[in-house]
Write an enzyme that holds these catalytic residues in place. Sequence first.
Site, PDB file in Angstrom:
ATOM      1  N   ARG A  27      41.659  33.010  33.036  1.00 14.53           N
ATOM      2  CA  ARG A  27      41.657  33.461  31.893  1.00 14.53           C
ATOM      3  C   ARG A  27      40.435  33.745  30.971  1.00 14.53           C
ATOM      4  NH1 ARG A  27      47.088  33.307  29.889  1.00 14.53           N
ATOM      5  NH2 ARG A  27      46.418  33.524  27.725  1.00 14.53           N
ATOM      6  N   ASN A  97      42.734  30.344  20.938  1.00 13.44           N
ATOM      7  CA  ASN A  97      42.618  31.720  21.893  1.00 13.44           C
ATOM      8  C   ASN A  97      43.233  32.845  20.955  1.00 13.44           C
ATOM      9  OD1 ASN A  97      43.011  33.490  23.635  1.00 13.44           O
ATOM     10  ND2 ASN A  97      45.061  32.801  24.502  1.00 13.44           N
ATOM     11  N   GLY A  98      42.579  33.802  20.549  1.00 15.20           N
ATOM     12  CA  GLY A  98      42.756  34.953  19.846  1.00 15.20           C
ATOM     13  C   GLY A  98      41.688  35.393  18.998  1.00 15.20           C
ATOM     14  N   GLU A 481      42.711  53.928  41.110  1.00 14.54           N
ATOM     15  CA  GLU A 481      42.688  52.629  41.230  1.00 14.54           C
ATOM     16  C   GLU A 481      41.807  51.733  42.202  1.00 14.54           C
ATOM     17  OE1 GLU A 481      43.923  50.304  39.755  1.00 14.54           O
ATOM     18  OE2 GLU A 481      44.342  48.717  41.061  1.00 14.54           O
ATOM     19  N   LYS A 485      39.106  49.012  41.246  1.00 22.50           N
ATOM     20  CA  LYS A 485      38.732  48.042  42.039  1.00 22.50           C
ATOM     21  C   LYS A 485      37.538  47.702  42.446  1.00 22.50           C
ATOM     22  CE  LYS A 485      41.806  46.177  41.061  1.00 22.50           C
ATOM     23  NZ  LYS A 485      42.903  46.521  40.445  1.00 22.50           N
ATOM     24  N   GLU A 488      35.199  46.640  39.551  1.00 23.11           N
ATOM     25  CA  GLU A 488      35.424  45.328  39.080  1.00 23.11           C
ATOM     26  C   GLU A 488      34.828  44.199  39.794  1.00 23.11           C
ATOM     27  OE1 GLU A 488      39.530  44.077  37.276  1.00 23.11           O
ATOM     28  OE2 GLU A 488      39.768  45.630  38.963  1.00 23.11           O
ATOM     29  N   HIS A 504      33.470  71.573  40.509  1.00 26.71           N
ATOM     30  CA  HIS A 504      33.295  71.752  38.977  1.00 26.71           C
ATOM     31  C   HIS A 504      32.147  71.096  38.385  1.00 26.71           C
ATOM     32  CE1 HIS A 504      36.549  74.638  39.222  1.00 26.71           C
ATOM     33  NE2 HIS A 504      37.391  74.166  39.809  1.00 26.71           N
ATOM     34  N   LYS A 603      41.489  37.832  32.794  1.00 19.39           N
ATOM     35  CA  LYS A 603      42.886  38.209  33.102  1.00 19.39           C
ATOM     36  C   LYS A 603      43.427  38.147  31.861  1.00 19.39           C
ATOM     37  CE  LYS A 603      45.659  38.858  36.788  1.00 19.39           C
ATOM     38  NZ  LYS A 603      45.361  39.707  37.483  1.00 19.39           N
TER      39      LYS A 603
HETATM   40  C1  F6R Z   1      42.296  45.723  36.741  1.00 15.52           C
HETATM   41  C2  F6R Z   1      42.973  45.114  35.835  1.00 15.52           C
HETATM   42  C3  F6R Z   1      43.373  45.428  34.392  1.00 15.52           C
HETATM   43  C4  F6R Z   1      44.472  45.123  33.878  1.00 15.52           C
HETATM   44  C5  F6R Z   1      44.609  45.710  32.322  1.00 15.52           C
HETATM   45  C6  F6R Z   1      45.989  45.463  31.983  1.00 15.52           C
HETATM   46  O1  F6R Z   1      42.235  45.049  38.162  1.00 15.52           O
HETATM   47  O2  F6R Z   1      43.574  43.999  35.991  1.00 15.52           O
HETATM   48  O3  F6R Z   1      42.756  46.728  34.411  1.00 15.52           O
HETATM   49  O4  F6R Z   1      45.495  45.993  34.529  1.00 15.52           O
HETATM   50  O5  F6R Z   1      43.767  44.930  31.683  1.00 15.52           O
HETATM   51  O6  F6R Z   1      46.544  44.393  32.075  1.00 15.52           O
HETATM   52  P1  F6R Z   1      48.085  44.184  32.067  1.00 15.52           P
HETATM   53  O7  F6R Z   1      48.789  44.624  33.038  1.00 15.52           O
HETATM   54  O8  F6R Z   1      48.294  42.620  32.118  1.00 15.52           O
HETATM   55  O9  F6R Z   1      48.662  44.679  30.695  1.00 15.52           O
END
Ligand code: F6R
Length: 608
Positions: A27, A97-98, A481, A485, A488, A504, A603
């Site tokens: 997190r 947190n927040g 996607e 990946k 990231e 283009h 995350k």
């Molecule tokens: C990329 C990734 C992020 C999440 C995004 C939304 O690998 O994990 O782009 O997809 O932050 O998160 P959620 O799905 O939890 O709303």
Amino acid sequence: MCGIVGAVAQRNVVPILLEGLQRLEYRGYDSAGLAVVHDGQIERQRSTGRVVELTAKSANTNGQIGIAHTRWATHGVPSERNAHPHLSKDKIAVVHNGIIENYEALRTRLTAAGYVFTSDTDTEVIAHLIHTHYVQGKTLLAATQESLRELVGAYAIGVIASDNPDQLVCARRGSPLLLGIGIEEHFIASDVSALLPVTRRVVYLEEGDVVQLERKHYQIYDAQGKPVTRAIVESEMSNESVQLGQYRHYMQKEIHEQPQALADTLESVCNSQSLVPGIFGAEASAVFDDINHVLILACGTSYHSGLVARYWLEEVAGIACTVEVASEYRYRTSVPNPKSLVVVISQSGETADTQAALNHAKSLGHTHTLAICNVAESALVRLCKLRLLTRAGPEIGVASTKAFTTQLAALFLLTLVLAKQRGRLTAAQESAHLKDLRHLPTAVQKVLDLEPIIAKLAEQFANKSNALFLGRGMHYPIAMEGSLKLKEISYIHAEAYPAGELKHGPLALVDKDMPVISVAPNDALLEKLKSNLQEVRARGGELFVFADADSHITEAEGIHIIHMPEHAGLLSPILHTIPLQLLSYYVALQKGTDVDKPRNLAKSVTVE
Ligand code: F6R
């Protein structure tokens, strides 16, 4: 996004706090800290970097009550002085947190009142505010409740006081927090995985709840300060599900868990002979009868799943669909359609931008809402009328993998149910789709078997700085996607284009140093795609083509073909996702990056 753990027990809680922080590290992982009450004093340890650094520092710290935090910086750079817990006059310690939106005004007021700020965080105002009330003789609970009335923003907090070794106070509004119920010991945590070594019995707090926890007793108060009882639930999350096991990284584990995650998500449907709207909730049939449009709101990887769903919904169900990045949607003037089904997609169900977009859609008069989410107790699920839970299990790696493919499976189910309700699915088509869904986990497993080939291929990317991803039709979002990946976790700059767009503009980028990764299923657009690939090859670009067995693209100099084991028709985007996940993973290994905790990310993005 920031993880909180707290405990009040008869034993030394420091090992519990540190273990909890380890489990919450996904997190946020730029700094960590803990505070315990010991001999009438608050003892605090903080460190930048990972929880292991904090563990080393905390060897001689002990106490029977404490709070701890792992941080993802919002206000103030990642540094020890900005790490939580924050103290007020060595009497009050707070983890948070927040985001406190009115912290500047509060900081000015508290500074004028004589408080000295030692960090750049918004959190520190909470500690000083609680202190102002506490020293006037209020209980820790009352001082916290009083302070919370003055805060604007989102928070989950844990609070302890140096002269109160028996009570821990916590509260939540807009950020997740739960209680763990042990035997004569109680805990708090941002998510249940942190508490699995000590308890599975948890209470999910509601918005605005404030709790006073003691060793033998706890009392929850709602937003109005009224004592309330909330249900204790036995978490189904197993300890094994958050352990690495035989894998090197969580991302690798989660990539390999996809056959099971898909099987679990599809279980109820695949065991039946026909599709019913009830899988989305009791009111689903009435809602689906009343819609003529689908509006999908999501962020990041979840947004990409929505983009794929648009192709399915329009082609199979014949219903118009718009997909919007959640963080943009609420800041533009849009024309609401009361007959839209608003679908929010999220792994965590906590993403602040997606929640805000949903609330915005509701404020515009949208009443038909559906959450596709991996966390049953999350805010988004609670806020929606309908829901379909993906059953991917906990996703710890910051880069989303199994959450994405299970979202796609859920969205395909939505497509089929809407198609059926709209009279666009014959019984024969329905049973053919169900058969394909039943086969999906096996098909995904066969793609996973390509792992050694992809690992080898990844070696060719280790020294690259850029990459292009191409796709067409419903595989264009899969190219997006794949590119996300790679960026990231390997920090290689990558962009995705629908292959027809190359000429283009982006074709100007193509030379021998630009790898071009192409998703090339055998569908109606294959011949067009082949021409686009020729355009790349003619400019010296090196092609890596993920082709179906029957795509008939041949290997040649500068054209590397990876044959997918089988062609999955409409479900092909799910299969074509897997090799791109593996490619990013192995490129990241080559580059030596921190796969599960890539720099600057976290995350569950619970801030705007
Ligand atoms: C990329 C990734 C992020 C999440 C995004 C939304 O690998 O994990 O782009 O997809 O932050 O998160 P959620 O799905 O939890 O709303």
